[in-house]
Design an enzyme around this catalytic site. Structure first.
Site, PDB file in Angstrom:
ATOM      1  N   ARG A  59       0.822  -1.235   0.000  1.00  0.00           N
ATOM      2  CA  ARG A  59       0.000   0.000   0.000  1.00  0.00           C
ATOM      3  C   ARG A  59       0.847   1.272   0.000  1.00  0.00           C
ATOM      4  NH1 ARG A  59      -2.203  -3.759  -0.732  1.00  0.00           N
ATOM      5  NH2 ARG A  59      -4.013  -4.654   0.295  1.00  0.00           N
TER       6      ARG A  59
ATOM      7  N   SER B 120     -10.414  -0.258   4.314  1.00  0.00           N
ATOM      8  CA  SER B 120      -9.518  -0.387   5.470  1.00  0.00           C
ATOM      9  C   SER B 120      -8.935   0.974   5.822  1.00  0.00           C
ATOM     10  CB  SER B 120      -8.383  -1.360   5.154  1.00  0.00           C
ATOM     11  OG  SER B 120      -8.918  -2.652   5.019  1.00  0.00           O
TER      12      SER B 120
ATOM     13  N   GLU C 247      -4.065   3.966   6.315  1.00  0.00           N
ATOM     14  CA  GLU C 247      -3.958   3.639   4.892  1.00  0.00           C
ATOM     15  C   GLU C 247      -4.679   4.739   4.095  1.00  0.00           C
ATOM     16  OE1 GLU C 247      -4.783  -0.434   3.769  1.00  0.00           O
ATOM     17  OE2 GLU C 247      -5.781   0.243   1.939  1.00  0.00           O
TER      18      GLU C 247
END
Ligand SMILES: Cc1cc2nc3c(=O)[nH]c(=O)nc-3n(C[C@H](O)[C@H](O)[C@H](O)COP(=O)(O)OP(=O)(O)OC[C@H]3O[C@@H](n4cnc5c(N)ncnc54)[C@H](O)[C@@H]3O)c2cc1C
Length: 300
Positions: A172, A221, A291
């Site tokens: 990520r 998320s 994130e």
């Protein structure tokens, strides 16, 4: 106040005072001073060349990983959805796709063509540009594993082709040249079976429906998984499922999702993020990192 809309010498759409709540899957956030949806790549390059050198820029796909603070974004948003729709086969295994194409479209198209490797993109509710910026991934797949090359644009409107080796790519996280954004990518897939790829997509979507609150406004998320563990497990272990600040709430269905129960302000979501970080650190000894991307100004 209604958002003003104006077209000047560029061929795209220029909006002033654009409510970013309409462009974030959290359905909240402040306004952008200017919001530009280019007509095409040429138009974008002209628009970029005309910008003031210090103008802050925010590239936007589907806003499925983005929180714009309530004070808004004092700069120009460049919206890729509907602008960079290119989709063409370079050869039987390589798709060239614009950054405004949705991930689900890339997944469907490649699976139908009997190629495997991009099925995981089916449930990611963003654009290819967002997936490239985030190295989006799911169920063992990751965007950059399929990238042969990317096409980018610089702040001065110059178009470049770059290789994955020009970037530092992690979970990520994608670090590369600054002031340069994705306009297209060549994705290379493996030959496989179309039926099997399509049924894998159906299975992955069903699994998401069972485990994630996909019908409620969220950005997926909220936190990155720390090495060797899961953010959702840590949040649940800290007893934080259902915790809320204003209209923002930690999902009961998936602890790493923060949902907008209706009237959440961006500040509610951000305050809840901070509380989760603090409580997980106190009780589990691990500091979670976000994130989701948080941009813009706080209200004073
Ligand atoms: C229900 C749900 C499920 C999700 N599941 C997953 C999942 O399984 N895996 C996963 O990885 N993510 C998941 N996400 C998060 C999100 O969908 C991904 O991060 C996605 O890649 C973001 O794409 P976007 O187009 O919406 O980007 P945006 O949210 O619009 O932008 C995200 C970031 O990318 C930058 N960006 C956007 N376009 C460009 C561009 N063309 N060039 C350079 N930078 C750009 C933006 O400036 C911003 O910093 C989920 C989100 C939701 C709401």
């Amino acid at each position: 106040m209604m958002a003003a809309r104006q077209t000047i010498r560029w061929r795209g759409e220029l909006h002033y005072d654009e409510p970013m709540a309409e462009h974030s899957s959290w359905r909240t956030g402040g306004r952008a001073r200017r919001f530009y949806r280019p007509a095409d790549l040429d138009d974008l390059c002209g628009f970029l060349r005309d910008l003031e050198p210090q103008e802050p820029l925010l590239w936007l796909g589907l806003g499925s990983n983005l929180l714009v603070r309530d004070g808004g974004f004092d700069g120009t948003v460049i919206a890729t959805l509907g602008a960079f729709n290119l989709l063409e086969w370079v050869d039987e295994r390589t798709l060239r796709a614009g950054s405004g194409v949705t991930c689900s479209k890339v997944a469907r198209l490649t699976a139908q063509a009997g190629l495997v490797g991009a099925e995981f993109l089916a449930g990611i509710p963003g654009t290819l540009g967002g997936a490239l910026a985030m190295n989006a991934g799911a169920f063992g797949g990751e965007t950059w594993r399929q990238v042969l090359s990317v096409e980018t644009v610089t702040r001065s409107g110059q178009l470049l082709t770059r290789l994955p080796s020009d970037y530092r790519i992690d979970y990520r996280s994608v670090r590369g040249p600054s002031d340069e954004w994705f306009v297209a990518a060549r994705l290379r897939l493996e030959p496989g079976d179309a039926q099997a790829a399509q049924s894998r997509i159906r299975a992955l979507l069903a699994r998401r429906g069972e485990t994630q609150p996909t019908r409620e406004p969220s950005c997926g998320s909220t936190f990155r998984n720390p090495p060797g563990d899961y953010a959702a497990r840590l949040i649940e272990a800290a007893g934080l499922k259902g915790m809320s600040v204003g209209g923002a709430c930690v999902s009961e269905k998936h602890a790493n999702f923060i949902i907008n129960t209706g009237a959440a302000k961006a500040s509610d979501i951000e305050a809840l993020i901070v509380q989760v970080q603090e409580q997980v650190e106190q009780t589990q000894g691990i500091r979670l990192e976000t994130e989701v991307r948080i941009v813009g100004d706080r209200t004073t």
